[in-house]
Motif scaffolding. Structure first.
Motif, PDB file in Angstrom:
ATOM      1  N   SER A   4     -45.540  27.299 -16.491  1.00 21.89           N
ATOM      2  CA  SER A   4     -46.643  27.003 -15.480  1.00 21.89           C
ATOM      3  C   SER A   4     -46.319  25.684 -14.617  1.00 21.89           C
ATOM      4  O   SER A   4     -44.970  25.346 -15.097  1.00 21.89           O
ATOM      5  N   SER A   5     -46.363  25.636 -13.579  1.00 21.43           N
ATOM      6  CA  SER A   5     -46.047  24.969 -12.377  1.00 21.43           C
ATOM      7  C   SER A   5     -45.530  23.250 -12.904  1.00 21.43           C
ATOM      8  O   SER A   5     -44.961  22.498 -12.815  1.00 21.43           O
ATOM      9  N   PRO A   6     -46.408  22.868 -13.826  1.00 24.00           N
ATOM     10  CA  PRO A   6     -46.707  21.704 -14.636  1.00 24.00           C
ATOM     11  C   PRO A   6     -45.488  21.278 -15.429  1.00 24.00           C
ATOM     12  O   PRO A   6     -44.875  20.121 -15.162  1.00 24.00           O
ATOM     13  N   LYS A   7     -45.729  22.882 -16.335  1.00 28.07           N
ATOM     14  CA  LYS A   7     -44.532  22.722 -17.617  1.00 28.07           C
ATOM     15  C   LYS A   7     -43.010  21.991 -16.798  1.00 28.07           C
ATOM     16  O   LYS A   7     -42.356  21.929 -17.358  1.00 28.07           O
ATOM     17  N   ARG A   8     -42.907  22.868 -15.621  1.00 22.36           N
ATOM     18  CA  ARG A   8     -41.372  23.066 -15.185  1.00 22.36           C
ATOM     19  C   ARG A   8     -41.507  22.112 -14.684  1.00 22.36           C
ATOM     20  O   ARG A   8     -40.449  21.085 -14.532  1.00 22.36           O
ATOM     21  N   PRO A  37     -49.514  13.551 -19.196  1.00 24.30           N
ATOM     22  CA  PRO A  37     -50.793  14.698 -19.457  1.00 24.30           C
ATOM     23  C   PRO A  37     -50.563  16.290 -19.365  1.00 24.30           C
ATOM     24  O   PRO A  37     -49.368  16.162 -18.240  1.00 24.30           O
ATOM     25  N   ASP A  38     -50.525  16.925 -19.507  1.00 21.17           N
ATOM     26  CA  ASP A  38     -50.338  18.445 -19.563  1.00 21.17           C
ATOM     27  C   ASP A  38     -50.653  18.699 -17.249  1.00 21.17           C
ATOM     28  O   ASP A  38     -50.170  19.279 -17.213  1.00 21.17           O
ATOM     29  N   GLN A  39     -51.929  18.237 -16.781  1.00 17.63           N
ATOM     30  CA  GLN A  39     -51.843  18.028 -15.776  1.00 17.63           C
ATOM     31  C   GLN A  39     -50.947  17.672 -14.423  1.00 17.63           C
ATOM     32  O   GLN A  39     -51.269  17.612 -13.681  1.00 17.63           O
ATOM     33  N   TYR A  40     -49.040  16.736 -15.321  1.00 18.72           N
ATOM     34  CA  TYR A  40     -48.512  15.862 -14.502  1.00 18.72           C
ATOM     35  C   TYR A  40     -47.971  17.375 -13.977  1.00 18.72           C
ATOM     36  O   TYR A  40     -47.853  18.304 -14.100  1.00 18.72           O
ATOM     37  N   PRO A  41     -47.440  16.697 -12.502  1.00 17.72           N
ATOM     38  CA  PRO A  41     -47.438  15.546 -11.732  1.00 17.72           C
ATOM     39  C   PRO A  41     -49.394  14.777 -10.812  1.00 17.72           C
ATOM     40  O   PRO A  41     -49.211  14.777 -10.015  1.00 17.72           O
ATOM     41  N   TYR A  42     -50.124  16.002 -11.127  1.00 22.96           N
ATOM     42  CA  TYR A  42     -51.481  16.258 -10.899  1.00 22.96           C
ATOM     43  C   TYR A  42     -51.620  15.112 -11.627  1.00 22.96           C
ATOM     44  O   TYR A  42     -52.872  14.502 -10.657  1.00 22.96           O
ATOM     45  N   LYS A  43     -51.401  15.130 -12.101  1.00 26.19           N
ATOM     46  CA  LYS A  43     -51.916  13.695 -12.966  1.00 26.19           C
ATOM     47  C   LYS A  43     -51.150  12.635 -13.712  1.00 26.19           C
ATOM     48  O   LYS A  43     -50.369  13.006 -13.701  1.00 26.19           O
ATOM     49  N   SER A  44     -51.841  11.080 -13.387  1.00 28.28           N
ATOM     50  CA  SER A  44     -50.786  10.670 -13.598  1.00 28.28           C
ATOM     51  C   SER A  44     -50.192  10.475 -14.780  1.00 28.28           C
ATOM     52  O   SER A  44     -51.454  10.540 -16.003  1.00 28.28           O
ATOM     53  N   PRO A  45     -48.971  10.203 -15.247  1.00 28.88           N
ATOM     54  CA  PRO A  45     -48.900   9.512 -16.229  1.00 28.88           C
ATOM     55  C   PRO A  45     -49.439   8.306 -16.351  1.00 28.88           C
ATOM     56  O   PRO A  45     -49.590   7.165 -16.434  1.00 28.88           O
ATOM     57  N   SER A  46     -49.282   8.345 -18.500  1.00 26.46           N
ATOM     58  CA  SER A  46     -49.333   6.741 -19.392  1.00 26.46           C
ATOM     59  C   SER A  46     -48.550   6.198 -19.681  1.00 26.46           C
ATOM     60  O   SER A  46     -47.198   6.666 -20.287  1.00 26.46           O
ATOM     61  N   ILE A  47     -48.408   4.739 -18.883  1.00 21.16           N
ATOM     62  CA  ILE A  47     -47.260   4.015 -19.191  1.00 21.16           C
ATOM     63  C   ILE A  47     -47.402   2.766 -19.886  1.00 21.16           C
ATOM     64  O   ILE A  47     -48.682   2.547 -19.717  1.00 21.16           O
ATOM     65  N   TRP A  52     -51.596   7.718  -6.869  1.00 18.89           N
ATOM     66  CA  TRP A  52     -51.115   8.761  -7.557  1.00 18.89           C
ATOM     67  C   TRP A  52     -51.188   9.646  -6.984  1.00 18.89           C
ATOM     68  O   TRP A  52     -51.361  10.210  -6.437  1.00 18.89           O
ATOM     69  N   SER A  53     -49.557  11.212  -6.291  1.00 20.97           N
ATOM     70  CA  SER A  53     -49.101  11.791  -5.632  1.00 20.97           C
ATOM     71  C   SER A  53     -48.103  12.588  -6.573  1.00 20.97           C
ATOM     72  O   SER A  53     -47.629  11.809  -7.284  1.00 20.97           O
ATOM     73  N   PRO A  54     -48.446  13.759  -6.970  1.00 22.67           N
ATOM     74  CA  PRO A  54     -47.515  14.504  -7.223  1.00 22.67           C
ATOM     75  C   PRO A  54     -45.808  14.606  -6.079  1.00 22.67           C
ATOM     76  O   PRO A  54     -44.792  15.094  -7.049  1.00 22.67           O
ATOM     77  N   MET A  55     -46.567  14.215  -5.192  1.00 28.21           N
ATOM     78  CA  MET A  55     -45.124  13.632  -4.332  1.00 28.21           C
ATOM     79  C   MET A  55     -44.389  12.047  -5.159  1.00 28.21           C
ATOM     80  O   MET A  55     -42.761  12.549  -5.359  1.00 28.21           O
ATOM     81  N   PHE A  56     -44.971  11.867  -6.314  1.00 30.45           N
ATOM     82  CA  PHE A  56     -43.881  10.692  -7.008  1.00 30.45           C
ATOM     83  C   PHE A  56     -43.587  11.392  -8.301  1.00 30.45           C
ATOM     84  O   PHE A  56     -43.597  12.223  -9.216  1.00 30.45           O
TER      85      PHE A  56
END
Length: 183
Positions: free
Chosen positions: A2-6, A56-66, A93-97
């Motif tokens: 899937s795209s998020p995994k890639r 998260p599984d939805q990264y980059p559409y959902k931001s990471p936890s740091i 947060w944007s998928p561009m980041f």
């Protein structure tokens, strides 16, 4: 795939190929530690922190936890949990980041330009507002005690749990990561 995994694999590979020291947890590209050095010409410049990252599984559409694993004295970072209050990621947060943005732009900017009017650490915020020089000295004390070369190089992060974190000034006692805040 899937795209998020890639995208996760692409972003983590960029980090692994960068100058950052990255340690995957149990071989997962969705949980890892990054050694992060404080920005030059700041009171944080001599410090090195272990930053825990979960994607998260939805990264980059959902931001990471740091979260910072070793203590840091900063108005926008919770001293005990290491959670980070970083509006630029949290609310915009944007998928561009990507992960490189976090370590090359967002975290250095946060350390360089703290926002004491929206604190997670009220003591750091109050000290910065009232006595900037005392704040700077406290930051340097924390760097020396919790993020200096001798402290952070005694043990390397790996997937064995929190015991390796004790050598980097951790204050976590269970196997759960520090209370992370999505950024």
């Amino acid at each position: 795939m899937s795209s998020p995994k890639r995208r996760i694999e692409t972003d983590v590979m960029k980090l692994l190929m960068s100058d950052y020291e990255v340690t995957l947890v149990k071989g997962s590209m969705q949980e890892f530690y990054v050694r992060f050095k404080g920005p030059q010409e700041t009171p944080f410049q001599d410090g090195t922190w272990s930053v825990h990252v979960e994607l998260p599984d939805q990264y980059p559409y959902k931001s990471p936890s740091i979260g910072f694993r070793n203590r840091i004295f900063h108005p926008n970072i919770d001293e005990l949990s290491g959670s980070v209050c970083l509006d630029v990621i949290n609310q915009s947060w944007s998928p561009m980041f990507d992960m490189i943005n976090i370590f090359e732009v967002f975290l250095p900017q946060l350390l360089r330009y703290p926002n004491p009017t929206d604190p997670l650490n009220g003591d750091a915020a109050a000290l910065l507002l009232r006595e900037p020089k005392a704040y700077e000295n406290m930051v340097k004390d924390y760097v020396a005690k919790y993020a200096s070369k001798g402290v952070t190089e005694d043990g390397d992060e790996d997937s064995s749990g929190d015991e390796e974190m004790s050598s980097v000034g951790s204050y976590e006692s269970d196997d759960e990561p520090a209370g992370q805040m999505e950024v």
